[in-house]
Design a protein around this motif. Structure first.
Motif, PDB file in Angstrom:
ATOM      1  N   ALA A 256       0.849  -1.200   0.000  1.00 55.85           N
ATOM      2  CA  ALA A 256       0.000   0.000   0.000  1.00 55.85           C
ATOM      3  C   ALA A 256       0.878   1.241   0.000  1.00 55.85           C
ATOM      4  CB  ALA A 256      -0.900  -0.011   1.232  1.00 55.85           C
ATOM      5  N   GLU A 257       0.589   2.175  -0.883  1.00 49.66           N
ATOM      6  CA  GLU A 257       1.363   3.418  -0.868  1.00 49.66           C
ATOM      7  C   GLU A 257       0.534   4.555  -1.458  1.00 49.66           C
ATOM      8  OE1 GLU A 257       4.941   2.707  -3.191  1.00 49.66           O
ATOM      9  OE2 GLU A 257       3.919   3.226  -5.044  1.00 49.66           O
ATOM     10  N   VAL A 258       0.868   5.770  -1.016  1.00 49.55           N
ATOM     11  CA  VAL A 258       0.312   6.978  -1.630  1.00 49.55           C
ATOM     12  C   VAL A 258       1.477   7.683  -2.300  1.00 49.55           C
ATOM     13  CG1 VAL A 258      -0.738   9.225  -1.206  1.00 49.55           C
ATOM     14  CG2 VAL A 258      -1.574   7.221   0.005  1.00 49.55           C
ATOM     15  N   ASP A 271      -1.008  18.867   3.132  1.00 53.73           N
ATOM     16  CA  ASP A 271      -2.009  17.788   3.052  1.00 53.73           C
ATOM     17  C   ASP A 271      -1.517  16.587   2.241  1.00 53.73           C
ATOM     18  OD1 ASP A 271      -2.053  19.446   0.856  1.00 53.73           O
ATOM     19  OD2 ASP A 271      -4.168  19.102   0.400  1.00 53.73           O
ATOM     20  N   ALA A 272      -0.913  16.846   1.060  1.00 54.80           N
ATOM     21  CA  ALA A 272      -0.449  15.730   0.220  1.00 54.80           C
ATOM     22  C   ALA A 272       0.692  14.979   0.908  1.00 54.80           C
ATOM     23  CB  ALA A 272       0.001  16.255  -1.137  1.00 54.80           C
ATOM     24  N   ALA A 273       1.614  15.723   1.499  1.00 56.82           N
ATOM     25  CA  ALA A 273       2.746  15.094   2.185  1.00 56.82           C
ATOM     26  C   ALA A 273       2.273  14.275   3.382  1.00 56.82           C
ATOM     27  CB  ALA A 273       3.741  16.156   2.640  1.00 56.82           C
ATOM     28  N   LYS A 274       1.239  14.806   4.087  1.00 53.26           N
ATOM     29  CA  LYS A 274       0.699  14.068   5.241  1.00 53.26           C
ATOM     30  C   LYS A 274       0.032  12.774   4.793  1.00 53.26           C
ATOM     31  CE  LYS A 274      -0.220  17.361   8.941  1.00 53.26           C
ATOM     32  NZ  LYS A 274      -1.135  18.430   9.332  1.00 53.26           N
ATOM     33  N   ALA A 275      -0.693  12.836   3.661  1.00 54.57           N
ATOM     34  CA  ALA A 275      -1.351  11.621   3.152  1.00 54.57           C
ATOM     35  C   ALA A 275      -0.308  10.566   2.789  1.00 54.57           C
ATOM     36  CB  ALA A 275      -2.205  11.971   1.938  1.00 54.57           C
ATOM     37  N   GLU A 276       0.807  11.005   2.210  1.00 57.96           N
ATOM     38  CA  GLU A 276       1.879  10.056   1.870  1.00 57.96           C
ATOM     39  C   GLU A 276       2.463   9.434   3.134  1.00 57.96           C
ATOM     40  OE1 GLU A 276       3.635  11.952  -2.296  1.00 57.96           O
ATOM     41  OE2 GLU A 276       4.332  12.746  -0.375  1.00 57.96           O
ATOM     42  N   MET A 277       2.785  10.292   4.116  1.00 53.17           N
ATOM     43  CA  MET A 277       3.363   9.774   5.360  1.00 53.17           C
ATOM     44  C   MET A 277       2.380   8.853   6.083  1.00 53.17           C
ATOM     45  SD  MET A 277       6.493  10.588   5.884  1.00 53.17           S
ATOM     46  CE  MET A 277       7.041  10.695   7.570  1.00 53.17           C
ATOM     47  N   ASP A 278       1.089   9.190   6.001  1.00 51.12           N
ATOM     48  CA  ASP A 278       0.103   8.436   6.764  1.00 51.12           C
ATOM     49  C   ASP A 278      -0.021   6.992   6.278  1.00 51.12           C
ATOM     50  OD1 ASP A 278      -1.597   8.376   8.923  1.00 51.12           O
ATOM     51  OD2 ASP A 278      -3.380   8.688   7.688  1.00 51.12           O
ATOM     52  N   ILE A 279       0.192   6.756   4.986  1.00 49.24           N
ATOM     53  CA  ILE A 279       0.159   5.374   4.487  1.00 49.24           C
ATOM     54  C   ILE A 279       1.573   4.800   4.439  1.00 49.24           C
ATOM     55  CG2 ILE A 279      -0.334   3.912   2.497  1.00 49.24           C
ATOM     56  CD1 ILE A 279      -2.860   4.800   3.896  1.00 49.24           C
ATOM     57  N   ASN A 280       2.506   5.526   3.800  1.00 47.05           N
ATOM     58  CA  ASN A 280       3.829   4.966   3.510  1.00 47.05           C
ATOM     59  C   ASN A 280       4.664   4.757   4.778  1.00 47.05           C
ATOM     60  OD1 ASN A 280       2.799   5.516   1.027  1.00 47.05           O
ATOM     61  ND2 ASN A 280       4.362   6.979   0.414  1.00 47.05           N
ATOM     62  N   ALA A 334      10.182   5.136   5.714  1.00 45.76           N
ATOM     63  CA  ALA A 334       9.778   3.719   5.766  1.00 45.76           C
ATOM     64  C   ALA A 334      11.002   2.811   5.735  1.00 45.76           C
ATOM     65  CB  ALA A 334       8.849   3.408   4.588  1.00 45.76           C
ATOM     66  N   HIS A 335      12.011   3.197   4.940  1.00 48.99           N
ATOM     67  CA  HIS A 335      13.239   2.397   4.874  1.00 48.99           C
ATOM     68  C   HIS A 335      13.917   2.332   6.242  1.00 48.99           C
ATOM     69  CE1 HIS A 335      17.633   2.045   3.334  1.00 48.99           C
ATOM     70  NE2 HIS A 335      17.168   0.876   3.681  1.00 48.99           N
ATOM     71  N   SER A 336      13.960   3.474   6.904  1.00 49.23           N
ATOM     72  CA  SER A 336      14.581   3.515   8.231  1.00 49.23           C
ATOM     73  C   SER A 336      13.808   2.624   9.207  1.00 49.23           C
ATOM     74  CB  SER A 336      14.613   4.962   8.713  1.00 49.23           C
ATOM     75  OG  SER A 336      15.249   5.051   9.956  1.00 49.23           O
ATOM     76  N   LEU A 337      12.479   2.694   9.141  1.00 47.94           N
ATOM     77  CA  LEU A 337      11.648   1.858  10.020  1.00 47.94           C
ATOM     78  C   LEU A 337      11.861   0.365   9.720  1.00 47.94           C
ATOM     79  CD1 LEU A 337       9.486   2.287  12.249  1.00 47.94           C
ATOM     80  CD2 LEU A 337       7.769   1.892  10.479  1.00 47.94           C
ATOM     81  N   ALA A 338      12.054   0.060   8.432  1.00 44.97           N
ATOM     82  CA  ALA A 338      12.262  -1.343   8.040  1.00 44.97           C
ATOM     83  C   ALA A 338      13.551  -1.894   8.637  1.00 44.97           C
ATOM     84  CB  ALA A 338      12.298  -1.449   6.517  1.00 44.97           C
TER      85      ALA A 338
END
Ligand code: ZN
Length: 421
Positions: A256-258, A271-280, A334-338
């Motif tokens: 899943a990604e935005v 708003d767009a950056a938040k939507a990306e962060m919220d999923i990715n 996300a890479h860092s979290l992985a």
């Protein structure tokens, strides 16, 4: 001859469950280079730049001339089997649960003699004859490189070998969750997993009202597919699904990604950056918190144990691609979290597979020139990674080229990208 993997009988809940152990994993820093290559599916050994000796085990200096100028070079693995033995006893808890275990002594054509694991189809050592094998490096359940000898020719059901399956995450007969079935990539993944023999494929879809014409109906017709509501931006949606199927999932594929194509100045507001962060990023975090413990709990659960977590990242996670700047930043997070997740799941033997594709041939990259990666090519790269047991995948020419440039010098790549590629 390897027998084809059959569906095991239903688990008897009264019977003792296998202990959750991983093989011995302590290695010196030099030996970790072997692991770094195996994580991408390569078998590399140290080669002396002065006298060209190929050596194993890894050392700080050349075993022949003491030169410190050692370079890691890919090996063909071509070798002959000198001796083989069957292990019937081990003090190590991991191997004790999996006895008997086949080991061999092989000599590489390049020189060194090694003790290796043996694939079940490697023939016997006959007096007066030479048994040829091909040695490869694989990651074991502890995530460290080990060496295994294969027969030189492909044999039937080769991937079903019990020793090899301890090192891979083959989706055959396993139950897989694909988090987003609405995208072309999600649908290609589902088709590739069905073809690879997955037992059951749960497919998440966040917005069921958009279903018409999305291609979701085509994959729903496949026998192993089961659609489920899943919205990674909603913690309750994620935890409800985890309560329902968490205890049965063997492989999670988070695709899943935005994706929006904005830099900083191209769009006002966040708003767009938040939507990306919220999923990715946050969506991935929610999913990892809900499904991680269940995977860990089933990591040693027989032949069809829980084994892998796949993250669809992006090559932009390594270096920011300014025209897709906020998307790049979310993938870097996300890479860092992985990396954190990989460290946390290592003790249970669950493999975290990170996939770093270049631009995918989808709506969000329509303004980019080719070459672009087709969803089908990406899906087959993911299935191949699971079968081979690798943990870092850079599918496609663009990703490979970026990786080369990033490894060569991240600062030079940053300047090149700032100048437009
Ligand atoms: Zn040397």
């Amino acid at each position: 001859m390897t027998l084809p993997l059959m569906r095991p009988p239903r688990k008897n809940p009264v019977k003792r469950t296998r202990q959750m152990n991983v093989p011995p994993w302590a290695r010196g820093r030099v030996a970790l280079h072997l692991t770094a290559a195996a994580a991408e599916g390569r078998f590399e050994l140290q080669v002396c730049a002065d006298c060209h000796t190929v050596q194993y085990p890894p050392r700080e200096a050349c075993v022949h001339c003491l030169s410190p100028r050692l370079q890691w070079r890919a090996q063909s693995g071509s070798a002959r089997l000198l001796a083989r033995t069957t292990l019937h006893h081990s003090n190590d808890l991991f191997f004790r649960e999996r006895l008997p275990w086949q080991l061999g002594l092989v000599q590489l054509d390049a020189g060194p003699t090694l003790v290796v694991h043996l694939h079940g189809d490697v023939g016997a050592v006959e007096p007066g004859a030479t048994t040829r094998v091909t040695v490869g490096a694989r990651l074991d359940r502890a995530g460290r490189a080990v060496l295994i000898a294969f027969p030189t020719e492909e044999t039937p059901h080769m991937a079903d070998d019990t020793v090899l399956r301890e090192m891979t995450c083959d989706p055959k007969l396993r139950k897989v969750l694909v988090t987003d079935g609405m995208t072309p990539v999600g649908q290609a993944l589902v088709r590739a997993l069905a073809k690879a023999g997955a037992d059951l494929i749960w497919v998440g879809h966040a917005e069921p009202w958009k279903r018409h014409g999305s291609g979701l109906d085509d994959i729903t017709a496949l026998p192993p597919v089961c659609l489920l509501p899943l919205d990674l931006s909603n913690e309750r949606s994620v935890s409800t699904l985890a309560a329902e199927i968490g205890g049965k999932v063997d492989i999670v594929i988070n695709n899943a990604e935005v994706h929006r194509s904005y830099g900083i100045a191209a769009r006002r507001g966040t708003d767009a950056a938040k939507a990306e962060m919220d999923i990715n990023y946050f969506g991935y975090l929610r999913l990892a918190q809900a499904f991680g413990p269940a995977l860990v709990g089933r990591a040693a659960d027989g032949t069809l144990n829980a084994c892998a977590w796949v993250n669809l990242l992006s090559i932009y996670a390594l270096a920011n691609f300014p025209p897709h700047g906020t998307f790049s930043a979310s993938k870097a997070a996300a890479h860092s979290l992985a990396q954190c997740q990989r460290a946390e799941l290592r003790g249970a033997g669950i493999r975290v597979v990170n996939v770093f594709p270049g631009p995918i041939d989808d709506d969000w990259n329509q303004n980019l020139p080719p070459p672009k990666l087709s969803p089908e090519a990406l899906a087959s790269a993911v299935v191949k990674a699971l079968r081979d047991g690798v943990e870092d995948v850079y599918p496609g020419d663009v990703a490979q080229e970026w990786l080369e440039r990033w490894r060569d010098n991240p600062k030079v790549l940053e300047r090149e990208l700032a100048a437009g590629g």
